[in-house]
Scaffold this active site. Structure first.
Site, PDB file in Angstrom:
ATOM      1  N   LYS A  74     -14.644  47.956 -14.667  1.00 55.92           N
ATOM      2  CA  LYS A  74     -13.254  48.176 -15.056  1.00 55.92           C
ATOM      3  C   LYS A  74     -13.143  48.749 -16.468  1.00 55.92           C
ATOM      4  CE  LYS A  74     -11.060  46.884 -11.443  1.00 55.92           C
ATOM      5  NZ  LYS A  74     -10.338  47.956 -10.728  1.00 55.92           N
ATOM      6  N   GLU A  76     -39.351  32.057 -42.375  1.00 56.40           N
ATOM      7  CA  GLU A  76     -38.739  32.766 -41.239  1.00 56.40           C
ATOM      8  C   GLU A  76     -37.845  33.919 -41.693  1.00 56.40           C
ATOM      9  OE1 GLU A  76     -37.953  29.784 -42.326  1.00 56.40           O
ATOM     10  OE2 GLU A  76     -35.822  29.285 -42.086  1.00 56.40           O
ATOM     11  N   CYS A 122     -38.824  23.530 -44.995  1.00 54.83           N
ATOM     12  CA  CYS A 122     -37.822  22.969 -45.893  1.00 54.83           C
ATOM     13  C   CYS A 122     -37.632  21.471 -45.608  1.00 54.83           C
ATOM     14  CB  CYS A 122     -36.536  23.778 -45.825  1.00 54.83           C
ATOM     15  SG  CYS A 122     -35.627  23.703 -47.385  1.00 54.83           S
ATOM     16  N   SER A 141     -19.077  38.700 -29.664  1.00 54.36           N
ATOM     17  CA  SER A 141     -20.411  38.534 -29.040  1.00 54.36           C
ATOM     18  C   SER A 141     -20.830  39.702 -28.151  1.00 54.36           C
ATOM     19  CB  SER A 141     -20.485  37.249 -28.195  1.00 54.36           C
ATOM     20  OG  SER A 141     -20.166  36.144 -28.976  1.00 54.36           O
ATOM     21  N   HIS A 160     -38.373  29.149 -46.948  1.00 53.43           N
ATOM     22  CA  HIS A 160     -38.022  29.568 -45.587  1.00 53.43           C
ATOM     23  C   HIS A 160     -38.785  30.838 -45.200  1.00 53.43           C
ATOM     24  CE1 HIS A 160     -34.625  26.823 -44.788  1.00 53.43           C
ATOM     25  NE2 HIS A 160     -34.544  26.816 -46.114  1.00 53.43           N
TER      26      HIS A 160
HETATM   27  N1  GLN Z   1     -31.527  19.145 -47.285  1.00 56.91           N
HETATM   28  C1  GLN Z   1     -32.737  19.529 -47.954  1.00 56.91           C
HETATM   29  C2  GLN Z   1     -32.494  19.926 -49.398  1.00 56.91           C
HETATM   30  O1  GLN Z   1     -31.395  20.230 -49.784  1.00 56.91           O
HETATM   31  C3  GLN Z   1     -33.455  20.645 -47.195  1.00 56.91           C
HETATM   32  C4  GLN Z   1     -32.682  21.912 -47.094  1.00 56.91           C
HETATM   33  C5  GLN Z   1     -33.182  22.835 -46.028  1.00 56.91           C
HETATM   34  O2  GLN Z   1     -33.873  22.428 -45.098  1.00 56.91           O
HETATM   35  N2  GLN Z   1     -32.815  24.085 -46.109  1.00 56.91           N
HETATM   36  O3  GLN Z   1     -33.405  19.945 -50.168  1.00 56.91           O
END
Ligand code: GLN
Length: 538
Positions: free
Chosen positions: A190, A512, A384, A16, A510
């Site tokens: 240190k 993000e 998702c 980390s 996704h």
């Molecule tokens: N568990 C859900 C699926 O497999 C959503 C997966 C997720 O949010 N990445 O479809």
């Protein structure tokens, strides 16, 4: 055809220390000087990839365009560099052994005893050089996971040692990250842990060229000299890395410390072009001088660990800067949300994001959160599993399909509005078997998604097994939830929206994972914009 040079990044003293961020920052500086750079991460665990790891173990699993489930550090690389990574950028011990064992079964080492040295180290070396051999890169940065001295990282350090010998001094540079702790009682920084850590590396046959020292206070010239002398490096190769407000300041801090210059001069590469960091500085300025603020609730079940939602958090940072607005993200534990306390738990937020996830735990809390956002016209973003929850909630509460559920959570549900994908029904293996990586999506003109992207054909990354069940499409659409994004090849529903709501968007993919400093994700940008407007309307 470029001939690549190699930068190795190792860590000592403790984990980390921010190896991934330092590696990404160095890559950014080299890229800003006009070099083509990529980063790869070697992880010493035996999982073939992090896809089978619980987020509590190792943080979020980052998915690349080509569908590799990788370490979250690859997310930093993409966010900093704005270039996609791939399967080749992340290697684990599990993958290395898998290849060696498959070779052995095919008889490739016939007659030989297969051993860590040379077979495992040769395979590590082969993989360390793969990206360099494509001829696309001037510089390959290789981050070695774990801490020097760990039993499991030994083969990596040995492979690195051999590669330095194979490639030659002027083609390689070793950066070692260490900790220089401040002892309040002694009133001093240190250097001993750093000295010990470098000794350990020396015992393994590797002399580091650069030391990046993580510290809470500035290193004086005297301390730098001491570290340099005892660790056998140039004084200008002792680089300090002190705590900063945001990880996005680290490239500028490394620039000030001349990390890029030290590395380039060791590699005998030109430092003539000064780094062009205008866009980066502009982003940082907007990030650090917000004109407004919004409060976002992130509803999920892995809230105890920050890293579990790393890319979502970073996408909010990018979207905040784009909107010149500070985004305060509060984690709300979905397991603690009930029908009776949801008003209390979610009151006062300007936007609600329901997070991705797997399994039954916390699911009802997520469904309550969706209902609260829908009924109170609060900007809603479902990702998702979050999107799947929005469909479940709508089916139950608006379409009157009592007991509607995802068959992941409730195999006997009378209304499986989310169901296992046809292609998933025969799958029994867990690793790498979901719908993974980049897929096309066609947007409906006029939808919120279309307004955000400004075009109708997009591609986004996936990681799931379940999907919107088309058998309920008509009924759900008639009641006011629309499918506004569809996979043109398979017809799978990828986006749902409620047009009568201020901003209600659920996405099966996704987004993000594709948000970067240079390209904040349009859906996050628009979600924050909607949250700002909602706040101003109050
Ligand atoms: N568990 C859900 C699926 O497999 C959503 C997966 C997720 O949010 N990445 O479809």
């Amino acid at each position: 055809m470029k001939k690549a040079k190699y930068v190795f990044v190792t860590g000592g003293v403790t984990s980390s220390l921010g190896k991934g961020i330092v590696a990404a920052s160095l890559a950014k500086l080299l890229q800003a000087r006009g070099y083509s750079v990529t980063i790869q991460k070697f992880d010493p665990y035996i999982n073939v990839d992090p896809g089978t790891l619980n987020p509590y173990e190792h943080g979020e699993c980052y998915v690349t365009e080509d569908g590799a489930e990788t370490d979250l550090d690859l997310g930093h690389y993409e966010r900093f560099l704005n270039v996609p990574t791939s399967q080749a950028n992340n290697v684990t011990t599990g993958r290395v052994y898998q290849t060696v064992i498959e070779n052995e079964r095919r008889g490739e080492y016939l007659g030989k005893t297969v051993q860590v040295i040379p077979h495992i180290t040769d395979e590590i070396k082969r993989r360390m050089r793969l990206l360099g051999e494509t001829g696309q890169y001037d510089i390959i940065i290789t981050e070695i996971g774990g801490t020097v001295g760990d039993i499991e990282s030994l083969p990596y350090v040995e492979s690195m040692r051999q590669l330095i010998w194979d490639l030659g001094e002027e083609n390689t540079v070793v950066i070692h990250l260490t900790l220089v702790p401040y002892l309040a009682a002694a009133g001093e920084l240190k250097t001993k842990p750093t000295q010990h850590s470098v000794k350990m590396l020396l015992e393994l046959g590797v002399q580091p060229d650069v030391l990046v020292c993580r510290a809470e206070r500035h290193l004086s010239t005297e301390i730098r000299r001491k570290i340099a002398q005892f660790c056998n490096v140039h004084q200008n190769a002792v680089v300090e890395s002190i705590d900063v407000k945001t990880i996005y300041e680290v490239p500028l801090m490394m620039l000030k410390e001349k990390l890029d210059r030290v590395v380039l001069s060791k590699l005998k590469l030109s430092t003539r072009n000064e780094p062009d960091l205008d866009t980066w500085r502009d982003f940082l300025f907007r990030l650090e001088h917000p004109k407004g603020e919004v409060n976002i609730a992130l509803v999920g079940k892995y809230v105890e660990l920050q890293d579990a939602y790393k890319s979502i958090n970073e996408a909010f940072v990018h979207a905040g800067a784009a909107n010149e607005c500070k985004v305060s993200v509060k984690f709300v534990h979905s397991e603690l949300i009930t029908d009776s306390n949801v008003h209390h738990k979610l009151a006062g937020y300007d936007g609600i994001l329901v997070a991705p996830g797997f399994g039954h735990r916390g699911i009802e809390g997520k469904v309550h959160a969706v209902q609260y956002a829908r009924e109170h016209n609060i900007p809603f973003f479902g990702i998702c599993l979050g999107m799947q929850c929005s469909v479940i909630e709508f089916a139950r509460d608006v379409c009157g399909l009592k007991g509607a559920h995802s068959s992941e959570m409730e195999s006997q549900t009378p209304y499986p509005v989310i169901d296992l994908m046809e292609a998933q029904k025969q799958v029994t293996h867990k690793g790498g078997t979901m719908r993974l990586g980049s897929y096309n999506c066609e947007l409906v003109k006029g939808s919120q998604a279309y307004k955000a992207y400004g075009k109708s054909r997009i591609t986004e990354r996936h990681r799931h097994r379940y999907e919107f069940n088309d058998a309920f499409k008509q009924q759900i659409e008639n009641a006011g939830m629309k499918i506004t994004g569809t996979n043109p090849e398979t017809g799978l529903a990828e986006i749902v929206e409620i047009p009568s709501h201020r901003w209600f968007v659920g996405v099966q993919f996704h987004p993000e994972l594709k948000s970067t400093v240079a390209n904040p994700h349009p859906l996050f940008v628009k979600f924050i914009k909607a949250a700002t407007e909602a706040r101003n309307d109050q």
